[in-house]
Design a protein around this motif. Structure first.
Motif, PDB file in Angstrom:
ATOM      1  N   CYS A 144       0.848  -1.188   0.000  1.00 24.09           N
ATOM      2  CA  CYS A 144       0.000   0.000   0.000  1.00 24.09           C
ATOM      3  C   CYS A 144       0.894   1.252   0.000  1.00 24.09           C
ATOM      4  O   CYS A 144       1.833   1.368   0.788  1.00 24.09           O
ATOM      5  N   ARG A 191       0.269   4.115   0.957  1.00 25.39           N
ATOM      6  CA  ARG A 191       0.082   4.981   2.125  1.00 25.39           C
ATOM      7  C   ARG A 191       0.688   4.375   3.404  1.00 25.39           C
ATOM      8  O   ARG A 191       1.376   5.042   4.140  1.00 25.39           O
ATOM      9  N   CYS A 192       0.370   3.089   3.664  1.00 25.82           N
ATOM     10  CA  CYS A 192       0.769   2.515   4.964  1.00 25.82           C
ATOM     11  C   CYS A 192       1.790   1.384   4.835  1.00 25.82           C
ATOM     12  O   CYS A 192       2.244   0.834   5.840  1.00 25.82           O
ATOM     13  N   CYS A 200      -4.493  -0.278   0.255  1.00 26.94           N
ATOM     14  CA  CYS A 200      -5.204  -1.315   1.013  1.00 26.94           C
ATOM     15  C   CYS A 200      -6.636  -0.832   1.264  1.00 26.94           C
ATOM     16  O   CYS A 200      -6.967   0.328   1.027  1.00 26.94           O
ATOM     17  N   ARG A 217      -8.188  -0.125   3.885  1.00 29.79           N
ATOM     18  CA  ARG A 217      -8.298   0.957   4.863  1.00 29.79           C
ATOM     19  C   ARG A 217      -7.933   2.307   4.233  1.00 29.79           C
ATOM     20  O   ARG A 217      -8.611   3.304   4.402  1.00 29.79           O
ATOM     21  N   CYS A 218      -6.830   2.312   3.492  1.00 32.20           N
ATOM     22  CA  CYS A 218      -6.294   3.580   2.989  1.00 32.20           C
ATOM     23  C   CYS A 218      -7.007   4.110   1.749  1.00 32.20           C
ATOM     24  O   CYS A 218      -6.867   5.285   1.417  1.00 32.20           O
TER      25      CYS A 218
HETATM   26 ZN   LIG Z   1      -2.794   1.138   3.504  1.00 31.70          ZN
END
Ligand SMILES: [Zn+2]
Length: 251
Positions: free
Chosen positions: A155, A157-158, A179, A181-182
């Motif tokens: 991902c 972002r994370c 992902c 979540r992101c």
């Molecule tokens: Zn993520």
């Protein structure tokens, strides 16, 4: 003012005067340069008709330190691009190789590996590989070498691993897969098959041998092209001129 030598691929040729051109070249050692080619239009001029679009030449030029154009003093043909003699799609693909070099690099910023990737791609366009896959490999190599390669495994972002068999979210602006979540709240997110992401990851791996022939199912090639078209357009801030012709490339 110093005299320099390099291998170079011809990206652009523009009329300058009755006998001269201004040429844009991507050189192996000095990156992109713009140079005046005096007398280039004369049949027995100093360049022996080496200045042909997409041709690879061995050049000598005078590097101007100010804003003035460099001065091309010699060009000897190493390899002419012959893709056009096969079909138009190959010519367009070649133009796209040149367009990306022109648009993604700055004058005087050397990228020898990118130069070699461009030469390899032009040579491959004359071969038997799937044309659109030659282009995808070149795009991903250029993006990687210039620090713009999207993330396909984790991902963006994370950094959590993003896997799955169904569909995966790809953030065009975020620059990679997201992902579950992101992805929430991100703009320009497209949903693509896990297969397409897997192929992109494989092709963008610098360890992938040059000789490895990439064969991709027709059903995935459209999705792949769509994702990269959008990504490259976002990166450049406009749609490359040759994108509309790339549809012809999917044979
Ligand atoms: Zn993520």
């Amino acid at each position: 003012m110093s005299s320099e030598k390099s291998l170079a691929v011809v990206l652009r040729i523009v009329d300058f005067s009755e006998s001269s051109y201004v040429v844009t070249l991507f050189t192996e050692d000095f990156g992109k340069i713009t140079a005046l080619a005096k007398g280039a239009k004369r049949p027995k001029g100093p360049f022996e008709s080496a200045l042909d679009l997409l041709a690879v030449c061995r050049i000598v030029f005078l590097h101007k330190s100010s804003d003035a154009l460099d001065l091309l003093t010699e060009a000897k043909l190493e390899r002419r691009f012959r893709g056009a003699t096969r079909n138009l799609a190959r010519l367009y693909a070649g133009y796209y190789v040149a367009e990306l070099l022109t648009e993604l690099t700055d004058e005087g910023d050397p990228h020898a590996e990118l130069f070699r990737a461009a030469c390899d791609s032009l040579a491959a366009l004359e071969g038997e590989e799937q044309l659109d896959m030659v282009i995808v490999r070149y795009e991903l190599t250029a993006l990687r070498l210039l620090g713009h390669l999207p993330r396909f495994g984790e991902c963006v972002r994370c950094s959590d691993a993003v896997r799955g068999e169904g569909r995966i979210a790809f953030g065009q602006l975020a620059g990679g897969v997201l992902c579950q979540r992101c992805r929430v709240g991100q703009r320009q997110v497209v949903s693509v098959t896990a297969d397409t992401i897997r192929i992109l990851k494989q092709i963008s791996d610098p360890q992938l041998p040059k000789s490895h022939k990439i064969e991709v199912k027709r059903t995935l090639r459209g999705e792949l092209r769509g994702l990269l078209n959008q990504y490259v357009s976002n990166l450049l801030g406009h749609r490359p001129k040759m994108h509309k012709y790339l549809e012809l490339i999917a044979e």
